[in-house]
Design a protein around this motif. Structure first.
Motif, PDB file in Angstrom:
ATOM      1  N   GLY A   1       0.818  -1.219   0.000  1.00  0.00           N
ATOM      2  CA  GLY A   1       0.000   0.000   0.000  1.00  0.00           C
ATOM      3  C   GLY A   1       0.844   1.257   0.000  1.00  0.00           C
ATOM      4  O   GLY A   1       0.609   2.202  -0.772  1.00  0.00           O
ATOM      5  N   ALA A   2       1.855   1.285   0.859  1.00  0.00           N
ATOM      6  CA  ALA A   2       2.735   2.457   0.937  1.00  0.00           C
ATOM      7  C   ALA A   2       3.495   2.654  -0.368  1.00  0.00           C
ATOM      8  O   ALA A   2       3.718   3.782  -0.811  1.00  0.00           O
ATOM      9  CB  ALA A   2       3.707   2.314   2.100  1.00  0.00           C
ATOM     10  N   MET A   3       3.910   1.548  -0.976  1.00  0.00           N
ATOM     11  CA  MET A   3       4.623   1.633  -2.254  1.00  0.00           C
ATOM     12  C   MET A   3       3.743   2.313  -3.295  1.00  0.00           C
ATOM     13  O   MET A   3       4.193   3.205  -4.022  1.00  0.00           O
ATOM     14  CB  MET A   3       5.002   0.234  -2.734  1.00  0.00           C
ATOM     15  N   LEU A   4       2.491   1.893  -3.374  1.00  0.00           N
ATOM     16  CA  LEU A   4       1.593   2.461  -4.375  1.00  0.00           C
ATOM     17  C   LEU A   4       1.328   3.942  -4.090  1.00  0.00           C
ATOM     18  O   LEU A   4       1.306   4.772  -5.007  1.00  0.00           O
ATOM     19  CB  LEU A   4       0.263   1.689  -4.402  1.00  0.00           C
ATOM     20  N   VAL A   5       1.134   4.273  -2.826  1.00  0.00           N
ATOM     21  CA  VAL A   5       0.886   5.677  -2.480  1.00  0.00           C
ATOM     22  C   VAL A   5       2.117   6.523  -2.789  1.00  0.00           C
ATOM     23  O   VAL A   5       2.012   7.630  -3.308  1.00  0.00           O
ATOM     24  CB  VAL A   5       0.476   5.818  -0.994  1.00  0.00           C
ATOM     25  N   ASN A   6       3.294   5.983  -2.499  1.00  0.00           N
ATOM     26  CA  ASN A   6       4.511   6.721  -2.814  1.00  0.00           C
ATOM     27  C   ASN A   6       4.618   6.977  -4.304  1.00  0.00           C
ATOM     28  O   ASN A   6       4.950   8.079  -4.748  1.00  0.00           O
ATOM     29  CB  ASN A   6       5.751   5.965  -2.320  1.00  0.00           C
ATOM     30  N   GLY A   7       4.355   5.948  -5.106  1.00  0.00           N
ATOM     31  CA  GLY A   7       4.393   6.115  -6.562  1.00  0.00           C
ATOM     32  C   GLY A   7       3.421   7.180  -7.023  1.00  0.00           C
ATOM     33  O   GLY A   7       3.739   8.020  -7.866  1.00  0.00           O
ATOM     34  N   ALA A   8       2.217   7.146  -6.465  1.00  0.00           N
ATOM     35  CA  ALA A   8       1.211   8.134  -6.845  1.00  0.00           C
ATOM     36  C   ALA A   8       1.624   9.534  -6.402  1.00  0.00           C
ATOM     37  O   ALA A   8       1.395  10.519  -7.119  1.00  0.00           O
ATOM     38  CB  ALA A   8      -0.140   7.759  -6.235  1.00  0.00           C
ATOM     39  N   LEU A   9       2.252   9.631  -5.215  1.00  0.00           N
ATOM     40  CA  LEU A   9       2.693  10.949  -4.734  1.00  0.00           C
ATOM     41  C   LEU A   9       3.796  11.514  -5.628  1.00  0.00           C
ATOM     42  O   LEU A   9       3.814  12.712  -5.936  1.00  0.00           O
ATOM     43  CB  LEU A   9       3.203  10.846  -3.292  1.00  0.00           C
ATOM     44  N   VAL A  10       4.734  10.662  -6.025  1.00  0.00           N
ATOM     45  CA  VAL A  10       5.802  11.113  -6.921  1.00  0.00           C
ATOM     46  C   VAL A  10       5.199  11.544  -8.265  1.00  0.00           C
ATOM     47  O   VAL A  10       5.583  12.569  -8.829  1.00  0.00           O
ATOM     48  CB  VAL A  10       6.854   9.998  -7.106  1.00  0.00           C
ATOM     49  N   GLY A  11       4.246  10.759  -8.765  1.00  0.00           N
ATOM     50  CA  GLY A  11       3.547  11.142 -10.002  1.00  0.00           C
ATOM     51  C   GLY A  11       2.818  12.461  -9.848  1.00  0.00           C
ATOM     52  O   GLY A  11       2.828  13.306 -10.743  1.00  0.00           O
ATOM     53  N   ALA A  12       2.187  12.652  -8.692  1.00  0.00           N
ATOM     54  CA  ALA A  12       1.462  13.898  -8.446  1.00  0.00           C
ATOM     55  C   ALA A  12       2.420  15.077  -8.360  1.00  0.00           C
ATOM     56  O   ALA A  12       2.114  16.182  -8.831  1.00  0.00           O
ATOM     57  CB  ALA A  12       0.647  13.770  -7.158  1.00  0.00           C
ATOM     58  N   ALA A  13       3.585  14.857  -7.748  1.00  0.00           N
ATOM     59  CA  ALA A  13       4.582  15.935  -7.661  1.00  0.00           C
ATOM     60  C   ALA A  13       5.050  16.319  -9.058  1.00  0.00           C
ATOM     61  O   ALA A  13       5.205  17.512  -9.373  1.00  0.00           O
ATOM     62  CB  ALA A  13       5.768  15.478  -6.808  1.00  0.00           C
ATOM     63  N   ALA A  14       5.273  15.330  -9.898  1.00  0.00           N
ATOM     64  CA  ALA A  14       5.670  15.600 -11.279  1.00  0.00           C
ATOM     65  C   ALA A  14       4.561  16.353 -12.013  1.00  0.00           C
ATOM     66  O   ALA A  14       4.816  17.285 -12.769  1.00  0.00           O
ATOM     67  CB  ALA A  14       5.999  14.284 -11.998  1.00  0.00           C
ATOM     68  N   LEU A  15       3.325  15.950 -11.761  1.00  0.00           N
ATOM     69  CA  LEU A  15       2.186  16.621 -12.390  1.00  0.00           C
ATOM     70  C   LEU A  15       2.089  18.079 -11.937  1.00  0.00           C
ATOM     71  O   LEU A  15       1.845  18.979 -12.744  1.00  0.00           O
ATOM     72  CB  LEU A  15       0.896  15.876 -12.046  1.00  0.00           C
ATOM     73  N   CYS A  16       2.320  18.308 -10.646  1.00  0.00           N
ATOM     74  CA  CYS A  16       2.304  19.688 -10.143  1.00  0.00           C
ATOM     75  C   CYS A  16       3.392  20.521 -10.815  1.00  0.00           C
ATOM     76  O   CYS A  16       3.181  21.689 -11.148  1.00  0.00           O
ATOM     77  CB  CYS A  16       2.525  19.695  -8.634  1.00  0.00           C
TER      78      CYS A  16
END
Lengths: 429, 115
Positions: A70-85
């Motif tokens: 779960g944490a791995m997936l959230v981390n991936g999504a957070l990194v993707g979101a940071a890139a999107l920002c």
């Protein structure tokens, strides 16, 4: 006669920068996060994220093993979101390279990138743009992909016991900013070395820089212990997520690209060599999403059939193939390379499903332009050679370069392409 | 941006390679700098260009300018004899016109400077 339209002025309204392509990406990130909370409790995810953020993050550090699925997936999504920002705030219009970089960010957010270790590197690129007196948008691609060197920050911050934690973190950040500052200069040059036949050019630049950093650290008696954290046991859950993302991409391609001649566009994609710069999104629009989805289904199925563990690094490899589905990869150019890589994995001394082999097979797709341009036989040879070389390039950069396969692919292209072009007859000469 | 003149030369080289691969003869090149940027014009004699080829050329040169791509990949243009980078050329120019009349292909490009 064609008259090209003047470039559209950058929109003033912040909302206008949230293009449909970015909204689609954000929806898929939300799906990943939602799935993470199905797999693990919020408390477990929170604790797992903390372990991820403070891990050494060297190659290979599977965040699934460090923090849980779960944490791995959230981390991936957070990194993707940071890139999107990042692309949102600097106003990058969607193109194949940007969409590719967003998906790469998610994939490597599963094994090596996190919010702490990518920020100093991006700051370094920003600083370089300031020194050059150029708009930051010109270096947006470098800013997104410089995180190949994320382990530089984490290893120095959290990997050296003799250093006081605050000194280690400061040292890691300073070196991260320095690496980010150098990176744009290097990546613009290295693309000429392999003539665009290595899609993972940033990995090649990152590997060269990491090699020098390792040498520099060793001169001060700072040695880096390698890492081989490889998770197992979640094949079903992770494969299901990958298949769902690919189905969403294909559906998105048809829904967002209503009215487009996808069959015709897809034929054009398949006919292309895939050599840099093959921006399928700019040329063919939402058909590239369909290409991405098909590639993802192929890569996931292949990984399962070969018996690979579907964990953070292999999901990163699969999502990298998906990412380049809008910037150079398609089934015709990927298949021969991967066939050669699989052959090499079966005959070399390691188990075919060993971590090194699994990642080499998946990331060999970076050399797809060689088979796309020069044919099946050369593609198989390139894939075969790549697997042998990638283990050695890993030693040179000591795990500091996440895109290590891109580093190896650069050398393979550098050696093979001159040989191929010298042996091939050139028409009209 | 840096390396402006070198980039312009590479754009021109790529277009020349493209014309050469089509079997062109009698190349004429015109290039100059004006207040709004660099202009270049390539004219060559070329019989029987298929409509499909012309439409691919138009599609590639019609891509909007993308300075973030240019920054990373400009070094690829004008380099490889086995393949052209028409897509990249399209991303590096602001305007392009393509005319084909009486077996004469003329490609005109404009590239603004700065930013």
């Amino acid at each position: 006669m064609v008259q090209k339209a003047n470039p559209t002025p950058r929109p003033r309204s912040p909302y206008a920068r949230f293009y449909p392509e970015y909204r689609f990406f954000a929806i898929l990130l939300a799906l990943i996060v939602a799935y993470a909370f199905v797999l693990d409790s919020p408390a477990a995810i929170g604790q797992g994220l903390l372990r991820i953020l403070t891990s050494r993050s060297l190659l290979i550090t599977d965040y699934m093993l460090v923090g849980g699925a779960g944490a791995m997936l959230v981390n991936g999504a957070l990194v993707g979101a940071a890139a999107l920002c990042l692309v949102f705030f600097i106003g990058v219009k969607p193109n194949g390279a940007t969409i590719m970089a967003l998906w790469m960010s998610v994939g490597f957010g599963f094994f090596g990138k996190n919010l702490l270790n990518m920020l100093p590197l991006t700051a370094g690129v920003w600083l370089y743009a300031k020194v050059q007196k150029a708009p930051f948008i010109n270096y947006s691609l470098a800013a997104l992909l410089v995180a190949t060197l994320s382990p530089v920050v984490s290893e120095l911050a959290f990997g050296f016991d003799p250093l006081h934690p605050y000194i280690g973190i400061a040292f890691g950040m300073i070196l991260g900013v320095f690496a980010g500052f150098i990176f744009p200069m290097l990546s613009a040059f290295t693309v000429r070395v392999h003539d665009g036949y290595n899609l993972y050019n940033m990995g090649f630049a990152g590997g060269l820089l990491a090699m020098f950093l390792v040498a520099g650290l060793q001169a001060f008696d700072i040695t880096i212990e390698t890492s081989n954290l490889w998770g197992e046991g979640h094949n079903f859950e992770m494969a299901a997520l990958l298949y769902a993302l690919c189905a969403a991409l294909i559906a998105g391609g048809f829904v967002l690209g209503r009215g487009k001649n996808h069959a015709d566009n897809f034929k054009r994609i398949i006919r292309s060599s895939g050599r840099l710069v093959s921006d399928y999104y700019t040329l063919y629009g939402e058909t590239s999403y369909i290409n991405m989805g098909i590639l993802g289904i192929f890569a996931t199925t292949m990984a399962l059939l070969l018996g690979f563990s579907i964990n953070g690094p292999t999901m990163g490899g699969i999502l990298t193939i998906v990412a380049f589905g809008c910037f150079g990869n398609h089934l015709r150019n990927v298949l021969p390379i991967m066939a050669g890589a699989i052959l090499a994995a079966c005959v070399n001394v390691s188990d075919p499903t060993a971590p090194g082999n699994a990642l080499a097979v998946l990331f060999s797709a970076g050399l797809a332009p060689i088979s796309g341009q020069f044919g099946v036989v050369w593609g198989i040879i390139a894939g075969f050679v790549h697997v042998g070389l990638v283990l050695h390039t890993g030693y040179m950069s000591n795990g500091l370069n996440l895109y290590n396969n891109g580093f190896a692919a650069g050398f393979v292209a550098l050696i093979l392409v001159p040989i191929i072009t010298s042996l091939k007859k050139i028409p009209n000469e | 941006m840096k390396h402006e003149f070198e980039k312009n030369m590479r754009i021109m080289t790529d277009l020349l390679i493209y014309c050469h691969e089509l079997g062109a003869a009698d190349y004429h090149i015109d290039m100059g700098r004006e207040s709004d940027g660099y202009h270049c014009c390539i004219a060559c004699r070329l019989a029987g260009i298929p409509d499909k080829v012309l439409s691919e050329l138009e599609r590639a040169l019609n891509i909007p300018r993308q300075k973030e791509i240019e920054q990373n990949f400009w070094g690829l243009s004008g380099e490889v004899a086995t393949d052209t980078e028409l897509t990249l050329v399209g991303m590096m120019i602001d305007e392009a016109t393509v005319t084909y009349e009486n077996d004469s292909l003329v490609i005109r490009c404009m590239r603004s400077v700065g930013g």
